[in-house]
Design a protein around this motif. Structure first.
Motif, short mmCIF file in Angstrom:
data_model
loop_
_atom_site.label_atom_id
_atom_site.label_comp_id
_atom_site.label_asym_id
_atom_site.label_seq_id
_atom_site.Cartn_x
_atom_site.Cartn_y
_atom_site.Cartn_z
N LEU A 179 0.44 -1.73 0.05
CA LEU A 179 0.27 -0.43 0.16
C LEU A 179 0.95 1.61 0.21
O LEU A 179 0.53 2.01 -0.39
CB LEU A 179 -0.72 0.60 1.14
CG LEU A 179 -2.23 -0.91 1.38
CD1 LEU A 179 -2.83 -1.55 2.81
CD2 LEU A 179 -2.88 -0.68 -0.21
N VAL A 180 2.04 1.36 1.10
CA VAL A 180 3.03 2.19 0.84
C VAL A 180 3.29 2.45 -0.38
O VAL A 180 3.47 3.49 -0.72
CB VAL A 180 3.96 2.40 2.03
CG1 VAL A 180 4.63 3.49 1.90
CG2 VAL A 180 2.74 2.06 3.03
N ARG A 181 3.92 1.63 -1.27
CA ARG A 181 4.53 1.13 -2.47
C ARG A 181 3.95 2.14 -3.43
O ARG A 181 4.28 3.24 -4.16
CB ARG A 181 5.43 -0.11 -2.59
CG ARG A 181 6.28 -0.53 -3.85
CD ARG A 181 6.20 -1.90 -3.87
NE ARG A 181 7.09 -1.59 -5.48
CZ ARG A 181 8.14 -1.83 -5.17
NH1 ARG A 181 8.96 -1.89 -4.07
NH2 ARG A 181 8.73 -1.81 -6.84
N GLN A 182 3.01 1.55 -3.42
CA GLN A 182 1.78 2.01 -4.21
C GLN A 182 1.88 3.80 -4.18
O GLN A 182 2.06 4.39 -5.54
CB GLN A 182 1.04 1.21 -4.75
CG GLN A 182 0.70 -0.07 -4.30
CD GLN A 182 -0.97 -0.31 -4.43
OE1 GLN A 182 -2.32 0.15 -4.49
NE2 GLN A 182 -0.82 -1.41 -4.50
N LYS A 183 1.55 3.92 -3.29
CA LYS A 183 1.43 5.94 -3.24
C LYS A 183 3.25 6.82 -3.51
O LYS A 183 2.67 7.14 -3.56
CB LYS A 183 1.26 5.76 -0.86
CG LYS A 183 -0.63 5.23 -0.82
CD LYS A 183 -1.42 6.18 -1.46
CE LYS A 183 -2.84 5.67 -0.82
NZ LYS A 183 -4.34 5.61 -1.47
N ILE A 184 4.14 5.67 -2.96
CA ILE A 184 5.23 6.47 -2.86
C ILE A 184 5.35 6.14 -4.69
O ILE A 184 5.93 7.53 -5.25
CB ILE A 184 6.52 5.59 -2.22
CG1 ILE A 184 6.09 5.70 -1.00
CG2 ILE A 184 7.69 6.17 -2.74
CD1 ILE A 184 6.85 5.54 0.28
N ILE A 185 5.48 5.05 -5.66
CA ILE A 185 5.35 5.12 -7.15
C ILE A 185 5.15 6.31 -7.75
O ILE A 185 5.14 6.55 -8.78
CB ILE A 185 5.87 3.84 -6.96
CG1 ILE A 185 6.53 2.60 -6.87
CG2 ILE A 185 5.27 3.73 -9.24
CD1 ILE A 185 6.58 1.17 -6.69
N SER A 186 4.13 5.94 -7.44
CA SER A 186 3.08 7.24 -8.47
C SER A 186 3.37 8.64 -7.89
O SER A 186 3.03 9.62 -8.92
CB SER A 186 1.04 6.91 -7.52
OG SER A 186 0.65 7.99 -7.61
N SER A 187 3.83 9.11 -6.62
CA SER A 187 4.03 10.37 -6.15
C SER A 187 5.40 10.65 -7.34
O SER A 187 5.13 11.93 -7.31
CB SER A 187 4.18 10.62 -4.71
OG SER A 187 2.24 10.51 -4.38
#
Length: 294
Positions: A156-164
């Motif tokens: 979940l955190v990984r998805q947010k960071i990569i998207s940003s």
């Protein structure tokens, strides 16, 4: 059955062991179990309850009143509080802890999005996600989170960071450059991704190699691109191996190496001017500003 020591509960909830013992004596809602040697421990349900109780007490609810409520009533009061936009970072960290324990993606997304709107992505990462991951690390280190929970919250955190990261502007052609990687034997990539976002957000050009990178590959790209600064995270307990890799890296290149991660697993390089250790995102930001101004 998952179990937590007093010290682990202190680290995860922020409630002191002294206070826990007082509550245990005075109120019926908290009844930790004991080992055959009379050492108290807490179950996963106890932990969830204490996270909720911590949120309520921080908002001025008296523990004597909380102690008279059922677990369901406590959860409902917390839910009412968390729908309020005036929650603080400590409340949100506690809520993210609950989302990890309960596999609650909606709760995670709601907390993350609210903080994003309130503070922006950088502050959300440095003031919410980073301390949250540190607190979850207490559970991971103690094997109190099953692998599926670890994968759940990490992704979940990984998805947010990569998207940003993908949404950031490209750096200027003359931007300072840095290489990010994990040495062989290092698998926990999430802190490196956080660093990548922070550094790119500061306008640097980032070369990102990811995890388990052989030293020869690191040295090759440093020399090929003439990269002056590199950064790695140390989390695995392999001090001797990491020390040798770092000495080989320093002796074969002219880079400045930035290290971060688990303090107990980072070798001591105080006598090496080319190696710096940063303890958290804010120290990293300050260190990069100093490098950029030289």
């Amino acid at each position: 059955m998952e179990s937590y020591s007093v010290a682990q509960v202190e680290s995860i909830t922020g409630i002191s062991g002294h206070k826990l013992r007082i509550w245990e004596r005075r109120y019926k809602f908290l009844k930790p179990k004991r080992t055959p040697t009379n050492i108290r421990f807490y179950t996963a349900d106890d932990l969830k309850l204490l996270i909720n109780v911590g949120i309520l007490t921080r908002h001025g609810n008296r523990i004597s009143k909380i102690g008279s409520l059922s677990n369901k009533e406590i959860s409902e009061k917390v839910l009412d509080l968390l729908t309020d936009t005036d929650t603080d970072f400590e409340d949100d960290i506690s809520s993210l802890m609950l989302s990890a324990i309960n596999f609650d993606e909606n709760l995670f997304n709601n907390i993350f999005q609210r903080q994003l709107v309130r503070s922006g992505f950088l502050a959300t990462i440095t003031d919410l996600i980073y301390p949250f991951l540190n607190r979850v690390g207490v559970m991971w280190t103690a094997s109190r989170v099953i692998p599926s929970q670890e994968h759940f919250i990490t992704n979940l955190v990984r998805q947010k960071i990569i998207s940003s990261i993908d949404s950031l502007q490209q750096p200027a052609h003359d931007a300072p450059e840095i290489l990010l990687f994990l040495f062989e034997g290092e698998d926990h990539e999430l802190p490196l991704l956080i660093a990548s976002f922070i550094i790119k957000d500061l306008g640097w050009k980032v070369y990102y190699l990811g995890q388990n990178v052989p030293l020869n590959d690191i040295v090759t790209i440093i020399k090929k691109r003439n990269i002056p600064t590199v950064m790695s995270m140390i989390t695995a307990p392999q001090i001797d191996k990491v020390s040798n890799l770092i000495y080989d890296l320093i002796s074969n290149t002219d880079v400045h190496l930035i290290l971060s991660g688990s303090k107990k697993n980072i070798p001591n390089f105080e006598n090496l001017e080319t190696v710096s250790v940063v303890n958290d995102p804010k120290e990293l930001i300050s260190h990069l500003h100093n490098l950029d101004n030289k």
